[in-house]
Design an enzyme around this catalytic site. Structure first.
Site, PDB file in Angstrom:
ATOM      1  N   ASN A 183       0.816  -1.208   0.000  1.00 57.29           N
ATOM      2  CA  ASN A 183       0.000   0.000   0.000  1.00 57.29           C
ATOM      3  C   ASN A 183       0.856   1.267   0.000  1.00 57.29           C
ATOM      4  OD1 ASN A 183      -2.777   1.254   0.447  1.00 57.29           O
ATOM      5  ND2 ASN A 183      -1.648   2.122   2.175  1.00 57.29           N
ATOM      6  N   GLU A 184       0.545   2.197  -0.905  1.00 56.74           N
ATOM      7  CA  GLU A 184       1.147   3.543  -0.929  1.00 56.74           C
ATOM      8  C   GLU A 184       2.624   3.495  -0.539  1.00 56.74           C
ATOM      9  OE1 GLU A 184      -1.449   5.959   1.459  1.00 56.74           O
ATOM     10  OE2 GLU A 184      -3.201   5.484   0.234  1.00 56.74           O
ATOM     11  N   HIS A 220      -4.765   6.172  -5.910  1.00 54.10           N
ATOM     12  CA  HIS A 220      -5.642   6.492  -4.791  1.00 54.10           C
ATOM     13  C   HIS A 220      -6.052   7.955  -4.923  1.00 54.10           C
ATOM     14  CE1 HIS A 220      -3.922   3.022  -2.113  1.00 54.10           C
ATOM     15  NE2 HIS A 220      -4.393   2.611  -3.283  1.00 54.10           N
ATOM     16  N   GLU A 237      -8.302   3.219  -4.054  1.00 50.54           N
ATOM     17  CA  GLU A 237      -8.907   3.833  -2.878  1.00 50.54           C
ATOM     18  C   GLU A 237      -9.462   5.189  -3.278  1.00 50.54           C
ATOM     19  OE1 GLU A 237      -6.605   4.406   0.627  1.00 50.54           O
ATOM     20  OE2 GLU A 237      -5.716   2.389   0.601  1.00 50.54           O
ATOM     21  N   TRP A 272     -12.654   3.333  -0.023  1.00 48.69           N
ATOM     22  CA  TRP A 272     -12.160   3.198   1.354  1.00 48.69           C
ATOM     23  C   TRP A 272     -13.218   3.759   2.289  1.00 48.69           C
ATOM     24  CZ3 TRP A 272      -7.617   1.067   3.148  1.00 48.69           C
ATOM     25  CH2 TRP A 272      -7.414   1.188   4.539  1.00 48.69           C
TER      26      TRP A 272
END
Length: 346
Positions: A156-157, A223, A252, A281
């Site tokens: 993630n990220e 995202h 997201e 999200w």
């Protein structure tokens, strides 16, 4: 989810991306969900547009019943938060097996992500993408043979707003490590800059990362939070990948955020128009209910955000189509501490 970013996304890329199409050999190498001509398709070649939500398993390991609730809201995909053990207890191979089994029982495609990489470069102790790849190798036994049902979102990220220039080489190397360990799954990669790619790094170098995958089976995930307040910004970013023949989805997004007001209407409408996936999200469990879709994991208590994403215009109920692997009678197997604001750093 991501950290505050006070920069504008460039509307023009510094470099042009060449159109990339999968060859017959590449399609054979990717035996389950795969990329074909810039689109995400199932093993049978049918187009698959993800419509679903994120579920915070790593912080609420007792809420696996939420997968059935998410399916009951008509989602076709769930992105599940796991931990490599760097910030939270490691999600074991047995847990991964259970999650995959429950996703299959509930006829959901399962996107699994390691959350410990969030904000690497700015966050002390955050995992590297290489360390995230090591985690996937540890739990490989739970994932082998599940390529038709599971997408591996490496981390993630994986970069914040510092040293994000390393995103291209770090991401390419992590993909290479997984392919070298015989993973044939579709791989999903998140953008840098806390997932929002305000610098255009993923946009400018996605072709390099895609070409680094010997299976040509990498999906890009953006995202969309405060950087994406303007409908034109949403459109420009997604159009770029579509025009380049590279697979993109919104991994997201929310209906508001501490760093600005994401344009959820434009995000959902543009994704529907372009037939691109989106994963909101998140289901529940965020501190103070921040961006929760349901209250306290109770499926019948939808928040305004939950009502918007599930039953609103271009929402999940109106647009999601179940993966054909389930409709075609494929086997679905047998029976089968919270972070601030529901993510790493507010």
């Amino acid at each position: 989810m991501q950290k505050r970013a006070n920069h504008l996304l460039p509307t023009e890329a510094a470099t042009a991306l060449a159109s990339t199409s999968g060859t017959a050999d590449e399609a054979e190498a990717a035996i389950g969900i795969r990329v074909s001509n810039g689109r995400v398709v199932e093993a049978n070649g049918n187009d698959f547009v993800m419509r679903g939500v994120n579920h915070p398993h790593a912080w609420y390991t007792d809420q696996t019943g939420s997968l059935a609730d998410i399916k009951a809201k008509d989602a076709n995909t769930v992105r599940v938060v796991l931990s490599s053990g760097h910030h939270w207890p490691m999600t074991s191979a047995a847990e991964v097996s259970t999650i995959v089994r429950l996703c299959k029982r509930n006829r959901l495609i399962c996107v699994l992500e390691v959350h410990d990489t969030t904000g690497y470069g700015e966050v002390s102790g955050a995992a590297t993408l290489s360390e995230a790849a090591d985690y996937w190798i540890k739990v490989r036994g739970a994932l082998q043979g599940q390529e038709k049902y599971v997408v591996i979102n490496i981390g993630n990220e994986p970069h914040g707003n510092k040293d994000y220039e390393r995103w291209t080489c770090d991401t390419s190397a992590a993909i290479g490590k997984l392919r070298g360990a015989s993973f044939r799954h579709a791989i999903m990669v998140d953008a840098p800059n806390w997932g929002q790619d305000y610098s255009g790094t993923m946009r400018n170098h996605a072709h390099t990362v895609f070409d680094a995958d010997p299976n040509r089976n990498t999906i890009f995930s953006i995202h969309m939070y405060g950087v994406y307040e303007n409908a034109d910004t949403v459109r420009d970013y997604l159009d770029f990948f579509v025009s380049a023949g590279l697979p993109i989805l919104i991994g997201e997004f929310g209906d508001w955020h501490t760093d600005g007001n994401p344009n959820e209407d434009a995000i959902m409408a543009t994704a529907e128009e372009l037939s691109l996936g989106y994963l909101g999200w998140s289901w529940s469990g965020n501190t103070g209910g921040y961006l929760d879709m349901v209250d306290n994991f109770k499926a019948d208590f939808l928040t305004d955000w939950g009502k918007r994403i599930f039953s609103g215009t271009d929402g999940i109920a109106a647009t999601a189509k179940e993966a054909t692997i389930y409709a075609s009678g494929g086997s679905t197997g047998g029976n089968g501490g919270t972070a601030p604001r529901g993510y790493l750093y507010a």
